[in-house]
Design an enzyme around this catalytic site. Structure first.
Site, mmCIF file in Angstrom:
data_model
loop_
_atom_site.group_PDB
_atom_site.id
_atom_site.type_symbol
_atom_site.label_atom_id
_atom_site.label_comp_id
_atom_site.label_asym_id
_atom_site.label_seq_id
_atom_site.Cartn_x
_atom_site.Cartn_y
_atom_site.Cartn_z
ATOM 1 N N SER A 135 0.491 -1.217 0.230
ATOM 2 C CA SER A 135 0.440 0.374 0.104
ATOM 3 C C SER A 135 0.944 1.576 -0.183
ATOM 4 O O SER A 135 0.991 2.407 -0.557
ATOM 5 C CB SER A 135 -0.801 0.032 1.399
ATOM 6 O OG SER A 135 -0.729 0.197 2.268
ATOM 7 N N MET A 166 10.531 -6.870 4.191
ATOM 8 C CA MET A 166 10.883 -7.347 5.185
ATOM 9 C C MET A 166 11.939 -8.927 5.216
ATOM 10 O O MET A 166 12.140 -9.607 5.468
ATOM 11 C CB MET A 166 9.671 -8.627 5.211
ATOM 12 C CG MET A 166 8.061 -7.978 5.551
ATOM 13 S SD MET A 166 8.735 -5.903 7.054
ATOM 14 C CE MET A 166 6.967 -5.874 8.022
ATOM 15 N N ASN A 182 13.359 4.345 3.467
ATOM 16 C CA ASN A 182 12.438 3.138 4.453
ATOM 17 C C ASN A 182 11.531 3.726 4.913
ATOM 18 O O ASN A 182 11.897 4.679 5.852
ATOM 19 C CB ASN A 182 13.505 2.278 5.562
ATOM 20 C CG ASN A 182 12.052 0.889 6.313
ATOM 21 O OD1 ASN A 182 12.018 0.171 5.117
ATOM 22 N ND2 ASN A 182 12.832 1.057 6.904
ATOM 23 N N HIS A 229 8.757 2.575 8.319
ATOM 24 C CA HIS A 229 8.895 2.739 9.923
ATOM 25 C C HIS A 229 7.709 2.427 10.705
ATOM 26 O O HIS A 229 6.944 3.584 10.620
ATOM 27 C CB HIS A 229 9.730 2.675 10.244
ATOM 28 C CG HIS A 229 9.875 1.796 11.717
ATOM 29 N ND1 HIS A 229 9.967 0.289 11.414
ATOM 30 C CD2 HIS A 229 9.654 1.672 13.147
ATOM 31 C CE1 HIS A 229 10.085 -0.831 13.122
ATOM 32 N NE2 HIS A 229 10.161 0.302 13.741
ATOM 33 N N GLU A 270 23.730 1.315 7.759
ATOM 34 C CA GLU A 270 24.504 -0.392 7.847
ATOM 35 C C GLU A 270 23.439 -1.113 9.270
ATOM 36 O O GLU A 270 23.649 -2.221 9.787
ATOM 37 C CB GLU A 270 25.454 -0.651 8.619
ATOM 38 C CG GLU A 270 26.284 -0.634 7.306
ATOM 39 C CD GLU A 270 26.808 0.951 7.092
ATOM 40 O OE1 GLU A 270 26.276 1.753 7.230
ATOM 41 O OE2 GLU A 270 27.843 1.675 5.928
ATOM 42 N N ASP A 294 16.907 0.187 11.126
ATOM 43 C CA ASP A 294 15.438 1.465 11.793
ATOM 44 C C ASP A 294 16.262 2.536 12.110
ATOM 45 O O ASP A 294 16.045 3.145 12.974
ATOM 46 C CB ASP A 294 14.822 0.719 11.971
ATOM 47 C CG ASP A 294 13.840 -0.439 11.502
ATOM 48 O OD1 ASP A 294 13.487 -0.391 10.587
ATOM 49 O OD2 ASP A 294 13.277 -0.898 11.623
ATOM 50 N N GLU A 301 1.213 7.257 7.124
ATOM 51 C CA GLU A 301 2.343 6.526 6.168
ATOM 52 C C GLU A 301 2.155 6.787 4.779
ATOM 53 O O GLU A 301 3.439 7.272 3.839
ATOM 54 C CB GLU A 301 2.323 5.399 6.387
ATOM 55 C CG GLU A 301 3.040 4.261 7.569
ATOM 56 C CD GLU A 301 2.677 3.111 7.907
ATOM 57 O OE1 GLU A 301 4.147 2.035 6.460
ATOM 58 O OE2 GLU A 301 2.325 2.253 8.898
#
Ligand code: GAR
Length: 215
Positions: free
Chosen positions: A22, A104, A121, A123, A156, A159, A188
């Site tokens: 989504s 994931m 990313n 989260h 590296e 999160d 998001e």
């Protein structure tokens, strides 16, 4: 080059997913409606076959899709297949942007180094709180009154990269993991396209790990 001198005029976008996609849909929709300009979606890659996001990418948005399954492959052994696929579709470190959207898997340091500050990313928590899996459940179990979502550069760690944008979401007494996740997800879908837009417009400045937005 844009105002920052960091990014080329057109960014070649690769999106990595593992599920319903989504957030991917929100980014591709924002590109289609020209809320985000100067970004060309080149490929959506899934780590799992037959996930809903692949159909959305291909049938709704006409974006090329690839599946790179890899339960048995770890770290760079898997990620070099990702990098090869990205490059095959024109997503290269010099002109590319890679968005992890519910992908994931943990990204290897080699992949991060190859696309340094070119991987984003999202989260579902206000990092550095509640990193890793089941962030919404972690927030509920902790008893947090506020959680939210974060778009960050990938480094590296897990999160742990520089934060680009965050949005707070209150935790309600009656919340379940599902209701809280649904309310965070709505945010998001605003936050991730906005972060991509700011990067594409060269409105992001990075000093150390502090990211500032030039409005
Ligand atoms: C989103 O809530 C995203 O924040 C989360 O997975 C969901 C994917 O949904 N990502 C993580 O938890 C990463 N640690 P989507 O496939 O519908 O975009």
């Amino acid at each position: 080059m844009n105002r920052c001198g960091l990014l080329p005029v057109v960014l070649n976008l690769g999106i990595l997913i593992s599920g319903r996609g989504s957030n991917m849909d929100a980014i591709l929709t924002a590109i289609k409606s020209e809320k985000i300009r100067n970004v060309k979606p080149r490929v959506v890659i899934s780590s799992k076959p037959d996930v809903a996001g692949l159909k959305v990418a291909s049938e709704k948005h006409g974006v090329p899709i690839e599946v790179i399954p890899g339960q048995s492959l770890k770290g760079w052994d898997y990620d070099q297949k990702l990098v090869e696929a990205l490059k095959r579709h024109g997503v290269v470190p010099e002109t590319g942007l890679v968005c992890l959207a519910g992908f994931m898997r943990i990204i290897s340091p080699e992949f991060v180094r190859a696309f340094r500050m070119r991987i984003l990313n999202i989260h579902p928590a206000l990092l550095p709180s509640f990193p890793g899996l089941h962030a919404q459940r972690q927030a509920l179990e902790y008893g947090a009154k506020v959680t939210g979502c974060t778009v960050h550069f990938v480094d590296e760690g897990v999160d742990s990269g520089p934060v680009i944008l965050q949005k707070a979401v209150p935790v309600l007494d009656a919340d379940t993991e599902e209701t809280l996740s649904d309310r965070i997800l709505l945010q998001e879908h605003e936050l991730y396209p906005e972060a991509v837009r700011l990067i594409a417009e060269g409105k992001i400045r990075i000093e150390g790990r502090a990211v500032s937005v030039l409005r």
